[in-house]
Design an enzyme around this catalytic site. Sequence first.
Site, PDB file in Angstrom:
ATOM      1  CG  HIS A  23      46.697  12.636  16.075  1.00 42.90           C
ATOM      2  ND1 HIS A  23      45.377  12.976  16.072  1.00 42.90           N
ATOM      3  CD2 HIS A  23      46.735  11.329  16.441  1.00 42.90           C
ATOM      4  CE1 HIS A  23      44.651  11.938  16.426  1.00 42.90           C
ATOM      5  NE2 HIS A  23      45.455  10.930  16.666  1.00 42.90           N
ATOM      6  CG  HIS A  77      44.551   1.333  19.924  1.00 38.96           C
ATOM      7  ND1 HIS A  77      44.734   1.136  18.583  1.00 38.96           N
ATOM      8  CD2 HIS A  77      44.121   2.630  20.052  1.00 38.96           C
ATOM      9  CE1 HIS A  77      44.449   2.258  17.928  1.00 38.96           C
ATOM     10  NE2 HIS A  77      44.082   3.169  18.787  1.00 38.96           N
ATOM     11  CD  GLU A  79      46.242   6.522  17.220  1.00 37.34           C
ATOM     12  OE1 GLU A  79      45.119   6.089  17.529  1.00 37.34           O
ATOM     13  OE2 GLU A  79      46.424   7.582  16.584  1.00 37.34           O
ATOM     14  CG  ASP A  81      47.228   7.427  21.664  1.00 39.18           C
ATOM     15  OD1 ASP A  81      47.436   6.565  20.802  1.00 39.18           O
ATOM     16  OD2 ASP A  81      46.082   7.855  21.931  1.00 39.18           O
ATOM     17  CG  HIS A 144      41.050   5.044  16.553  1.00 42.26           C
ATOM     18  ND1 HIS A 144      42.226   5.661  16.880  1.00 42.26           N
ATOM     19  CD2 HIS A 144      40.615   5.670  15.439  1.00 42.26           C
ATOM     20  CE1 HIS A 144      42.494   6.620  16.033  1.00 42.26           C
ATOM     21  NE2 HIS A 144      41.534   6.662  15.151  1.00 42.26           N
ATOM     22  CG  ASP A 163      41.547   5.181  21.220  1.00 42.28           C
ATOM     23  OD1 ASP A 163      42.274   5.572  22.145  1.00 42.28           O
ATOM     24  OD2 ASP A 163      41.947   5.078  20.040  1.00 42.28           O
ATOM     25  CE1 TYR A 191      40.139  10.298  22.233  1.00 43.49           C
ATOM     26  CE2 TYR A 191      38.484   8.716  21.521  1.00 43.49           C
ATOM     27  CZ  TYR A 191      39.803   9.052  21.737  1.00 43.49           C
ATOM     28  OH  TYR A 191      40.792   8.156  21.430  1.00 43.49           O
ATOM     29  CG  HIS A 222      42.571   8.796  25.518  1.00 38.67           C
ATOM     30  ND1 HIS A 222      43.886   9.235  25.533  1.00 38.67           N
ATOM     31  CD2 HIS A 222      42.442   8.105  24.357  1.00 38.67           C
ATOM     32  CE1 HIS A 222      44.510   8.825  24.433  1.00 38.67           C
ATOM     33  NE2 HIS A 222      43.654   8.130  23.714  1.00 38.67           N
TER      34      HIS A 222
END
Length: 399
Positions: A23, A77, A79, A81, A144, A163, A191, A222
């Site tokens: 993104h 989370h 999101e 991903d 996040h 994250d 990051y 990640h």
Amino acid sequence: MDTSICEGVYWVGCVDWTVRDFHGFNTERGATYNSYLVCDEKVALIDTVKEPFAQELLGKVAAHVELGKIDFVICNHAEPDHAGALARVMAAMPNAKLVCNRKCQASLARHFDTSQWAFHLVETGESLSLGGRSLQFINTPMVHWPESMFTYLPEHKLLFSMDAFGQHYASSLRFDDQVPLPTVMDEAKAYYANILMPLGRQISKTLDQVNDLEVDIVAPSHGVIWRSHVGDILSAYSDWAAFRPAAAARVVVMYDTMWESTAQMARALVQGVTNQGVEAVLLYVRQTSLTRIATEALDAGAFAIGSPTLNAGMMPMMGAVLTYLKGLRPAGDRTAVAFGSSGWGRGGPEAVHEILETFKWKMLREPIKAQYRPTKDTLAECRKVGQDLAIRVQEVAAP
Ligand code: FEO
């Protein structure tokens, strides 16, 4: 591949070797979506992966335990991903309860048809017994997204940090002591700069919460897992969140140019900085990714930002850079100056100056300007301003 984190805890995530645009984040080294399996009398899957990797995740989980025997799916989370594979995961694990906080439940309901999912809601301080071990939950809003939380496994002093402390770094190796530390720290910095920089206050609060825990292992969503350099990454986050002046003794000079005039001014500024014995970083914005520019900006104490005039304004790539940086809100005691060349009118340097004024940085002076070509005097002025910026960051960095 070594997938065992500690007794009964396994990495079941996926490596996205080829992604180069996450993104808008320039993922030069690819990415990973980490998912973890905690096997006890009951079994919990912690986070999932991006939707295209759902089948790979399910295969990895099934190699450890039948999918029908998964008791809990923890969503730290929402999101995509990390939650993108949830629909397929929940369909494949019919006996699993979805464990998350109330905000996350609401967020997931916006992404998926969750009407058939059995939710088990948790908030900070609550825990979930797996039999011999337990999972504890800590809400970390805006690290996040509003619903973000950490999951902690106290028996192994293991923090699943979502994250936070992550890096976009594809590797067949799983741990921080198996890969070059400078590389992984640089990716952690990238990051932080590009994802978390605007959230410094929330990050500081989160670090306080982490400091209340005994942590031997940090398993982010990640990149590699921190087990040998936990102190390094926590300390780096503390510095980045607080914008410690000691780390700020560097000047970033960034520019766009049309006929090399603004480039000459940029090089003269760099000379002035380095003449003062301070580190300078020169970035030609049309050949540098936004991701790298933000990373360099994270801990710089001063900036010289230049654009020639194009159509009575700044060059478009510089407009993109400043829009991006403004959104990231690099806070702290920083100083800036605008510069650039124009022909018959005004525009580029003035437009850069106007935007920089909105950053709440100290403006060293009015823009340095040249008409068509910088004269010897203009270049000398640039060297002097470079020196002044260097002195300024030395003052701020001094104990
Ligand atoms: Fe890696 Fe905020 O998702």
